[in-house]
Design a protein around this motif. Sequence first.
Motif, PDB file in Angstrom:
ATOM      1  N   ILE B 105      42.239 -82.061  39.140  1.00 21.63           N
ATOM      2  CA  ILE B 105      42.322 -82.860  40.371  1.00 21.63           C
ATOM      3  C   ILE B 105      42.054 -84.353  40.102  1.00 21.63           C
ATOM      4  O   ILE B 105      42.567 -85.224  40.801  1.00 21.63           O
ATOM      5  CB  ILE B 105      41.368 -82.302  41.469  1.00 21.63           C
ATOM      6  CG1 ILE B 105      41.836 -82.742  42.858  1.00 21.63           C
ATOM      7  CG2 ILE B 105      39.927 -82.711  41.232  1.00 21.63           C
ATOM      8  CD1 ILE B 105      41.170 -82.009  44.006  1.00 21.63           C
ATOM      9  N   ASP B 106      41.280 -84.611  39.050  1.00 21.33           N
ATOM     10  CA  ASP B 106      40.965 -85.999  38.700  1.00 21.33           C
ATOM     11  C   ASP B 106      42.227 -86.746  38.267  1.00 21.33           C
ATOM     12  O   ASP B 106      42.332 -87.956  38.469  1.00 21.33           O
ATOM     13  CB  ASP B 106      39.932 -85.994  37.566  1.00 21.33           C
ATOM     14  CG  ASP B 106      39.036 -87.216  37.639  1.00 21.33           C
ATOM     15  OD1 ASP B 106      39.068 -87.901  38.674  1.00 21.33           O
ATOM     16  OD2 ASP B 106      38.313 -87.474  36.662  1.00 21.33           O
ATOM     17  N   PHE B 110      44.557 -85.090  44.869  1.00 25.44           N
ATOM     18  CA  PHE B 110      44.293 -83.991  45.808  1.00 25.44           C
ATOM     19  C   PHE B 110      45.556 -83.208  46.174  1.00 25.44           C
ATOM     20  O   PHE B 110      45.595 -81.982  46.066  1.00 25.44           O
ATOM     21  CB  PHE B 110      43.642 -84.554  47.083  1.00 25.44           C
ATOM     22  CG  PHE B 110      43.631 -83.585  48.231  1.00 25.44           C
ATOM     23  CD1 PHE B 110      42.732 -82.523  48.261  1.00 25.44           C
ATOM     24  CD2 PHE B 110      44.541 -83.696  49.286  1.00 25.44           C
ATOM     25  CE1 PHE B 110      42.739 -81.614  49.305  1.00 25.44           C
ATOM     26  CE2 PHE B 110      44.547 -82.794  50.330  1.00 25.44           C
ATOM     27  CZ  PHE B 110      43.640 -81.751  50.342  1.00 25.44           C
ATOM     28  N   THR B 114      46.130 -79.471  44.931  1.00 31.09           N
ATOM     29  CA  THR B 114      45.880 -78.488  45.994  1.00 31.09           C
ATOM     30  C   THR B 114      47.126 -77.635  46.229  1.00 31.09           C
ATOM     31  O   THR B 114      47.030 -76.410  46.399  1.00 31.09           O
ATOM     32  CB  THR B 114      45.451 -79.196  47.297  1.00 31.09           C
ATOM     33  OG1 THR B 114      44.294 -79.967  47.013  1.00 31.09           O
ATOM     34  CG2 THR B 114      45.129 -78.209  48.403  1.00 31.09           C
ATOM     35  N   SER B 144      48.644 -78.654  51.942  1.00 30.53           N
ATOM     36  CA  SER B 144      48.193 -79.748  51.069  1.00 30.53           C
ATOM     37  C   SER B 144      48.618 -81.108  51.634  1.00 30.53           C
ATOM     38  O   SER B 144      47.807 -82.044  51.668  1.00 30.53           O
ATOM     39  CB  SER B 144      48.701 -79.558  49.641  1.00 30.53           C
ATOM     40  OG  SER B 144      50.096 -79.348  49.646  1.00 30.53           O
ATOM     41  N   GLY B 147      46.617 -81.673  54.822  1.00 34.70           N
ATOM     42  CA  GLY B 147      45.245 -82.055  54.483  1.00 34.70           C
ATOM     43  C   GLY B 147      45.174 -83.517  54.077  1.00 34.70           C
ATOM     44  O   GLY B 147      44.274 -84.257  54.492  1.00 34.70           O
ATOM     45  N   LEU B 150      45.714 -85.720  57.205  1.00 37.42           N
ATOM     46  CA  LEU B 150      44.577 -85.669  58.128  1.00 37.42           C
ATOM     47  C   LEU B 150      43.343 -86.359  57.547  1.00 37.42           C
ATOM     48  O   LEU B 150      42.776 -87.270  58.156  1.00 37.42           O
ATOM     49  CB  LEU B 150      44.258 -84.206  58.463  1.00 37.42           C
ATOM     50  CG  LEU B 150      43.084 -83.996  59.424  1.00 37.42           C
ATOM     51  CD1 LEU B 150      43.445 -84.457  60.826  1.00 37.42           C
ATOM     52  CD2 LEU B 150      42.676 -82.524  59.477  1.00 37.42           C
ATOM     53  N   PHE B 151      42.957 -85.918  56.365  1.00 37.59           N
ATOM     54  CA  PHE B 151      41.693 -86.404  55.812  1.00 37.59           C
ATOM     55  C   PHE B 151      41.806 -87.807  55.206  1.00 37.59           C
ATOM     56  O   PHE B 151      40.915 -88.625  55.364  1.00 37.59           O
ATOM     57  CB  PHE B 151      41.164 -85.435  54.750  1.00 37.59           C
ATOM     58  CG  PHE B 151      40.765 -84.093  55.311  1.00 37.59           C
ATOM     59  CD1 PHE B 151      39.886 -84.007  56.375  1.00 37.59           C
ATOM     60  CD2 PHE B 151      41.256 -82.918  54.781  1.00 37.59           C
ATOM     61  CE1 PHE B 151      39.512 -82.784  56.898  1.00 37.59           C
ATOM     62  CE2 PHE B 151      40.892 -81.683  55.291  1.00 37.59           C
ATOM     63  CZ  PHE B 151      40.016 -81.610  56.360  1.00 37.59           C
ATOM     64  N   PHE B 155      41.821 -90.200  58.533  1.00 38.91           N
ATOM     65  CA  PHE B 155      40.371 -90.408  58.575  1.00 38.91           C
ATOM     66  C   PHE B 155      39.820 -91.212  57.389  1.00 38.91           C
ATOM     67  O   PHE B 155      38.615 -91.405  57.266  1.00 38.91           O
ATOM     68  CB  PHE B 155      39.642 -89.065  58.693  1.00 38.91           C
ATOM     69  CG  PHE B 155      39.750 -88.473  60.058  1.00 38.91           C
ATOM     70  CD1 PHE B 155      38.881 -88.849  61.065  1.00 38.91           C
ATOM     71  CD2 PHE B 155      40.733 -87.557  60.355  1.00 38.91           C
ATOM     72  CE1 PHE B 155      38.987 -88.312  62.340  1.00 38.91           C
ATOM     73  CE2 PHE B 155      40.852 -87.005  61.618  1.00 38.91           C
ATOM     74  CZ  PHE B 155      39.976 -87.390  62.618  1.00 38.91           C
ATOM     75  N   ARG B 157      39.219 -90.737  54.255  1.00 38.21           N
ATOM     76  CA  ARG B 157      38.199 -90.162  53.372  1.00 38.21           C
ATOM     77  C   ARG B 157      38.573 -90.412  51.923  1.00 38.21           C
ATOM     78  O   ARG B 157      39.752 -90.555  51.588  1.00 38.21           O
ATOM     79  CB  ARG B 157      38.093 -88.647  53.603  1.00 38.21           C
ATOM     80  CG  ARG B 157      37.563 -88.240  54.931  1.00 38.21           C
ATOM     81  CD  ARG B 157      36.071 -88.403  55.042  1.00 38.21           C
ATOM     82  NE  ARG B 157      35.664 -89.740  55.387  1.00 38.21           N
ATOM     83  CZ  ARG B 157      34.423 -90.179  55.318  1.00 38.21           C
ATOM     84  NH1 ARG B 157      33.468 -89.409  54.879  1.00 38.21           N
ATOM     85  NH2 ARG B 157      34.130 -91.407  55.663  1.00 38.21           N
ATOM     86  N   ARG B 158      37.548 -90.437  51.053  1.00 40.47           N
ATOM     87  CA  ARG B 158      37.806 -90.653  49.622  1.00 40.47           C
ATOM     88  C   ARG B 158      38.133 -89.320  48.966  1.00 40.47           C
ATOM     89  O   ARG B 158      37.234 -88.550  48.667  1.00 40.47           O
ATOM     90  CB  ARG B 158      36.566 -91.245  48.962  1.00 40.47           C
ATOM     91  CG  ARG B 158      36.331 -92.688  49.275  1.00 40.47           C
ATOM     92  CD  ARG B 158      35.113 -93.181  48.538  1.00 40.47           C
ATOM     93  NE  ARG B 158      33.902 -92.431  48.900  1.00 40.47           N
ATOM     94  CZ  ARG B 158      32.704 -92.680  48.411  1.00 40.47           C
ATOM     95  NH1 ARG B 158      32.548 -93.638  47.520  1.00 40.47           N
ATOM     96  NH2 ARG B 158      31.653 -91.983  48.785  1.00 40.47           N
ATOM     97  N   PHE B 159      39.393 -89.042  48.766  1.00 43.57           N
ATOM     98  CA  PHE B 159      39.795 -87.838  48.055  1.00 43.57           C
ATOM     99  C   PHE B 159      40.321 -88.258  46.680  1.00 43.57           C
ATOM    100  O   PHE B 159      40.787 -89.385  46.517  1.00 43.57           O
ATOM    101  CB  PHE B 159      40.904 -87.111  48.832  1.00 43.57           C
ATOM    102  CG  PHE B 159      40.402 -86.155  49.883  1.00 43.57           C
ATOM    103  CD1 PHE B 159      39.150 -86.324  50.463  1.00 43.57           C
ATOM    104  CD2 PHE B 159      41.172 -85.083  50.305  1.00 43.57           C
ATOM    105  CE1 PHE B 159      38.683 -85.452  51.423  1.00 43.57           C
ATOM    106  CE2 PHE B 159      40.716 -84.198  51.269  1.00 43.57           C
ATOM    107  CZ  PHE B 159      39.468 -84.387  51.835  1.00 43.57           C
ATOM    108  N   PRO B 160      40.268 -87.368  45.691  1.00 43.33           N
ATOM    109  CA  PRO B 160      40.809 -87.725  44.375  1.00 43.33           C
ATOM    110  C   PRO B 160      42.288 -88.121  44.490  1.00 43.33           C
ATOM    111  O   PRO B 160      43.052 -87.455  45.193  1.00 43.33           O
ATOM    112  CB  PRO B 160      40.646 -86.433  43.562  1.00 43.33           C
ATOM    113  CG  PRO B 160      39.589 -85.665  44.264  1.00 43.33           C
ATOM    114  CD  PRO B 160      39.708 -85.998  45.707  1.00 43.33           C
TER     115      PRO B 160
END
Lengths: 519, 178
Positions: B105-106, B110, B114, B144, B147, B150-151, B155, B157-160
């Motif tokens: 994932i890194d 994401f 995912t 995926s 997600g 949305l995130f 929103f 958010r800090r996702f990879p």
Amino acid sequence: MQEVDFGFFVSLFGHTLSYWWLIIPAIFLGLIVGAIPGFSAANTIIILLPLTLAMGEELGLIFMVALYCSSRMGAGIPAILVNIPGTAGAAATPLDGYPMTKQGKGPQALAISFISSTVGGLLTTIVVLFVMPLIVQVVYYLHSVEMIVVMLFGISLIATIAARDTLKGLIAGFFGLMIGAIGADHVYATPRGTLGFLELYDGVPLIPALVGLFAITEAFLIIEGQSILTDKGKVLLRDARWAETFEGARAALKRWWHIVWTSMIGLVIGVVPGAGAAIASFVAYQQSRTFSKTPELYGTGHIEGLIAPESANNGVTSGTLVPLLVIGIPGGATAAIMLVVMQYHGTTVGPDLFIQQPLMAYGVFSAMAVTYLLMILTVFPLARYMSRVTMVSTIYIAPLIISFTLVGSFVPRAYIFDMYLALGFGVIGYVARRTGYHVAAILIGVILGPLLETYFLRALKMSQGDIMVIFSSKIGNVLWVCLALSLAIPYLKDLHRKRAAMRDALHRGEAAGKSGTEE
Amino acid sequence: MPAEPPSEERQKTPVGADLLIPGAAIAFTLYYFSTIIDSPWTAQVSAFFVGTILLALCLILLVGIARRVARGEANLRFDPLITPAAVVPKRLALFGLTLGYIFFIDWLGFTTTTFLFLMVGMMLLSGWQRNNKRLIVILSAVLSIGGYLLFVVAFERRFPEGPFEDLFKAILSSLTGA
């Protein structure tokens, strides 16, 4: 400082009601996921953590509370229709709910469950709202020494009540406390128990811990069955109708007094850390049968046998938040998750919260009351359609839980390490669940570990290093006695039961010997 | 697959797995003590208090288990962890897949990781059946991308992040002119 009077509660209620646009979607989401066995309120909140954390504290808490209440109600749907409780809290629901379904009264049973849940939940929330100021006053008598005992008492109660084996429950709790003690010490910043990981110098991050212990564990457990339902269950579900729904509602409302007193049982049990909905629903069911004029009807599809567990397990929802908000000790898994979110936003729970941020403290209960009110209006007409979610297969659910919760554990600190940590906690959780060690006790230990150390150091500094300070307070000593009793009573009861069984066996042996001689 | 125990063994309670949590607790507590042995008392006192109680509790449990094994009521098998046997390979494969998910994932970000994880995970759990492959691919893509939207997009958010996220950002910025 804001005065807490009737006017305050009215304006708070109005303020919370203005968030209907957030509460209603949360209700539907909670109801859907609550109806999927294994997909508890705790897991739902964990999956949606990235969303909750992004919302800000007030919105996040309202969202979580609405999810919590509705998923509790949703868990009753599969319990009634297909004999599979969505969560442990609904374990007593099928005793009379499922026989009703088998008699073709599924829609009535659902209606009874909804009315009991919403009325019971609403009533207990209102009671808590008005009693809370008094409880807060009492908590001001608790200082460092008392708090040490309260924390250990909390762990021991979880061990004795929630865990099947007290010793294993205690080991889980104290193991959690040790894990919670990982990190640099408060005074000299010496790293302790960090296994060489720099990422653990600030202590164990709570979100990966709860993701691992609950969600990851659950995902690895539910894959044992491809489908949650049996073929028979699927057929029953497809045939479910709601033509007689209103008949069920009337039957429940006619027994309003039964809803009142069984929900109060739920409230009282909910306040005890670790007791939770499962115990409350069984106690309420048993009490309901004891005081019933027709105890022989229980287990055959008796309406009161369905009302009791459903109103009690919703009575627990408000009760379980009382120790969390007043003394910072979560009463169960969902409360523990709420505490994690509040800590993420920098809020310190405890009696001061009710003085400094009354909107926040009482707002949690206000959100609960509004949720229950809105649930009556929104959920009731859709009862039958909601039940279809129990047909979702685990092959889709398990990978979804794993991926979204793992990413959720990455969000707060943006460390990939936290995802590995969550997986590590998942392994611990899996082993613990399979071998009877209570995972909620481990998580609550992890949360309380740093707090226990803080209170310990404070007490020792005041006493200049005298360890006997922990027995120096009257309230503390009373609590120590309660703690000792809570540990000793189950053991003594067990011993008494074993001796009685041995005596019985001896008597039977003697009687058999006599009759053999006479022959 | 674990070997089938003889019938006499089957009647005994398998308690080997019960030793894992106390074993881990003892090992960790002793390791923890070793890290604070030279620390000032403020760093030691709480851990020694909790750790000593934990060690004592584990000892009581171990003695109890040893007595049950000695009386022939229990054996040291690990049955609760490895039953039902048919699920064990799936569970191990899913665990390996999860490790791979975290590892990749890194680099892949994401959305891509995912998507791959959901697709392979669902196929694995469904026993690689043909009839639902299309549904699984569509579901994995929707979840995926949904997600991500949305995130991350809605929103913030800090996702990879990885190639998909970079591409999406580039498209978005060229569309908005930012």
